[in-house]
Design a protein around this motif. Structure first.
Motif, PDB file in Angstrom:
ATOM      1  N   VAL A 248      -7.770   4.404  -1.464  1.00  0.00           N
ATOM      2  CA  VAL A 248      -8.078   5.659  -2.148  1.00  0.00           C
ATOM      3  C   VAL A 248      -6.944   6.657  -1.903  1.00  0.00           C
ATOM      4  O   VAL A 248      -6.721   7.071  -0.765  1.00  0.00           O
ATOM      5  CB  VAL A 248      -9.413   6.250  -1.662  1.00  0.00           C
ATOM      6  CG1 VAL A 248      -9.682   7.592  -2.337  1.00  0.00           C
ATOM      7  CG2 VAL A 248     -10.549   5.285  -1.932  1.00  0.00           C
ATOM      8  N   PRO A 249      -6.211   7.061  -2.948  1.00  0.00           N
ATOM      9  CA  PRO A 249      -5.205   8.116  -2.781  1.00  0.00           C
ATOM     10  C   PRO A 249      -5.890   9.442  -2.442  1.00  0.00           C
ATOM     11  O   PRO A 249      -6.866   9.822  -3.089  1.00  0.00           O
ATOM     12  CB  PRO A 249      -4.528   8.191  -4.156  1.00  0.00           C
ATOM     13  CG  PRO A 249      -4.899   6.919  -4.859  1.00  0.00           C
ATOM     14  CD  PRO A 249      -6.249   6.552  -4.323  1.00  0.00           C
ATOM     15  N   ILE A 250      -5.391  10.127  -1.426  1.00  0.00           N
ATOM     16  CA  ILE A 250      -5.993  11.378  -0.977  1.00  0.00           C
ATOM     17  C   ILE A 250      -4.945  12.484  -1.063  1.00  0.00           C
ATOM     18  O   ILE A 250      -3.900  12.418  -0.414  1.00  0.00           O
ATOM     19  CB  ILE A 250      -6.525  11.255   0.464  1.00  0.00           C
ATOM     20  CG1 ILE A 250      -7.596  10.147   0.538  1.00  0.00           C
ATOM     21  CG2 ILE A 250      -7.105  12.584   0.940  1.00  0.00           C
ATOM     22  CD1 ILE A 250      -8.065   9.853   1.946  1.00  0.00           C
ATOM     23  N   ALA A 251      -5.241  13.498  -1.856  1.00  0.00           N
ATOM     24  CA  ALA A 251      -4.332  14.628  -2.019  1.00  0.00           C
ATOM     25  C   ALA A 251      -4.841  15.813  -1.195  1.00  0.00           C
ATOM     26  O   ALA A 251      -5.195  15.658  -0.033  1.00  0.00           O
ATOM     27  CB  ALA A 251      -4.187  14.962  -3.500  1.00  0.00           C
ATOM     28  N   GLY A 252      -4.934  16.988  -1.784  1.00  0.00           N
ATOM     29  CA  GLY A 252      -5.300  18.182  -1.028  1.00  0.00           C
ATOM     30  C   GLY A 252      -6.773  18.323  -0.742  1.00  0.00           C
ATOM     31  O   GLY A 252      -7.192  19.280  -0.086  1.00  0.00           O
TER      32      GLY A 252
END
Length: 465
Positions: free
Chosen positions: A69-73
């Protein structure tokens, strides 16, 4: 699949042991965004520093069939960054540099973890303008904005994130690294993979570089706050302003409760609201010629004065403008601080806003919940905050989903759709059948399969269970 020591060793060799985390505190920290009170920790948090790192991670994930899972801000409101199948939480925070501001071509190349406001301020110093301005711009990241196709207050005049993305470097679920397009304003060469990636919510690829179009910065703006005695009339005025030939740079709607809660939440705001006022419109026009802006402001006054309004407040100084925008941008946090809530992101053609608002209140009365509405009325985007207040846990669990389904059914019947800027993610996916036929959904799922045959990249999002 659980993360075993062999997999951990692979990950540590790729990014370094100091950037691989399995402790509960870190996993919980990266296991939530701003979506209600959901927490879905990944089994391991990994912090790569390059596309090459991510490529190697994806190859390991494919080999062992581990979700990533890509996690940003983590400012999202649809659960897009939640690791609902655990696996690898891929924090993008080390890819945080603005790589080039091209003043000759009015473009910027950036890594995904650059905070949106930081990028906007950096290009403004060069006399340039990046228009998308989500309310969370002080904490959200450009990569997340691209993944969700974020909007903001000024989308009504300038468009949303997709209108500024020229090219993307993306790591595919297979580990392949591609550029999706070209750094040109026009491109009719093959399928538009760039726009396919924008708004794909981290399900088709991991964004590692973004090339954005910029505009020359306008030098002046006029901001006014218009109080309405009837919320429905505030919605009617939105379409009337456009029909009068005016293109505001922002046109925001705030219900009475939204303003009251924001004023209590933010210290130092001095906005007087008369007792019988039901709603406000925050209206901005911008450009380079003050005399033209004042003419537009006078024309707007002529439109709104046809409705039942209180005295219009003009922001005379930058401090007043900042205070009004701070009030608007604080609404979501203020609502969250007052009650357990669910936020829906409806959007309709702007002329249908009065019907949408009226229908939302009727549905709330039917199922026993209160709602606080606000949003980007200029482009028909209404955020609906459903408040738990004194509802029982049982009614919150059983009745509210029925009401939400009816709200979305109303939205679609008005030729609108489920989300204008927040995305579908985890929390809205089981309403997708309202907006799309079986053929639509199967087509989207086949696209997902082509990019991600092992279904390892952000699985369990967008598509109904």
């Amino acid at each position: 699949m659980q993360i075993n020591p062999e997999i951990l060793q692979h990950l540590e060799l790729i990014v370094g042991a100091e950037y691989v985390f399995t402790d509960a505190e870190t996993r919980n920290h990266y296991g939530h965004d701003e979506t209600e009170d959901y927490v879905f920790p990944p089994n391991v948090v990994v912090k790569p520093s390059s596309a090459q790192d991510i490529s190697a991670i994806m190859k390991v994930a494919n080999q062992y069939k581990i979700s990533v899972v890509p996690i940003a801000g983590r400012t999202g409101l649809s659960g897009g960054a939640l690791s609902i199948h655990q696996g690898i939480g891929l924090s993008m925070e080390r890819l945080n540099k603005i790589l080039e501001i091209d003043e000759q071509n009015l473009q910027v190349t950036t890594e995904p973890a650059v905070i949106t406001q930081v990028l906007r301020e950096a290009v403004a110093e060069k006399g340039l303008f990046y228009p998308p301005d989500p309310s969370s711009q002080g904490s959200c990241w450009i990569g997340g904005n691209v993944a969700e196709n974020a909007g903001g207050a000024r989308a009504v005049k300038y468009g949303v994130t997709k209108d500024y993305v020229l090219n993307l470097e993306v790591v595919l679920p297979t580990g392949d690294i591609i550029w999706t397009g070209a750094n040109t304003l026009k491109n009719s060469t093959g399928y538009n993979l760039t726009q396919l990636m924008v708004g794909s919510e981290g399900t088709l690829g991991v964004i590692t570089k973004v090339v954005l179009k910029l505009l020359p910065k306008n030098s002046h703006n006029v901001l006014m706050l218009v109080p309405f005695y009837k919320a429905g009339q505030a919605c009617e005025a939105v379409s009337a302003i456009f029909r009068a030939g005016i293109m505001p740079s922002a046109l925001e709607f705030m219900e009475r409760d939204a303003i009251d809660w924001a004023l209590k939440f933010v210290e130092g705001l001095n906005v007087q609201v008369q007792p019988d006022i039901q709603a406000h419109l925050l209206i901005e026009v911008d450009g380079n010629y003050p005399e033209i802006l004042m003419q537009e402001a006078e024309k707007i006054m002529g439109v709104v004065e046809q409705f039942d309004i209180e005295e219009i407040l003009f922001a005379d100084t930058e401090d007043q403008k900042n205070a009004l925008w701070k009030m608007r941008r604080s609404v979501a946090e203020a609502v969250k601080s007052n009650s357990i809530y669910k936020e829906e992101d409806t959007v309709v053609p702007r002329y249908e806003l009065p019907k949408l608002l009226e229908g939302i209140k009727t549905i709330g009365n039917k199922y026993g919940f209160k709602s606080v509405c606000y949003g980007h009325a200029g482009d028909g985007n209404l955020h609906v905050n459903i408040i738990k207040s004194d509802m029982t846990d049982e009614n919150w669990r059983t009745e509210v989903p029925k009401g939400i389904r009816e709200i979305f059914e109303l939205t679609v019947s008005l030729k609108g759709t489920l989300s204008g800027e927040h995305g579908i993610g985890f929390v809205q996916k089981n309403y997708m059948d309202i907006a799309f036929s079986k053929v639509h959904l199967e087509l989207m799922e086949r696209i997902k399969y082509i990019f991600d045959p092992n279904n390892i990249l952000n699985p369990g999002k967008i598509f109904p269970d």
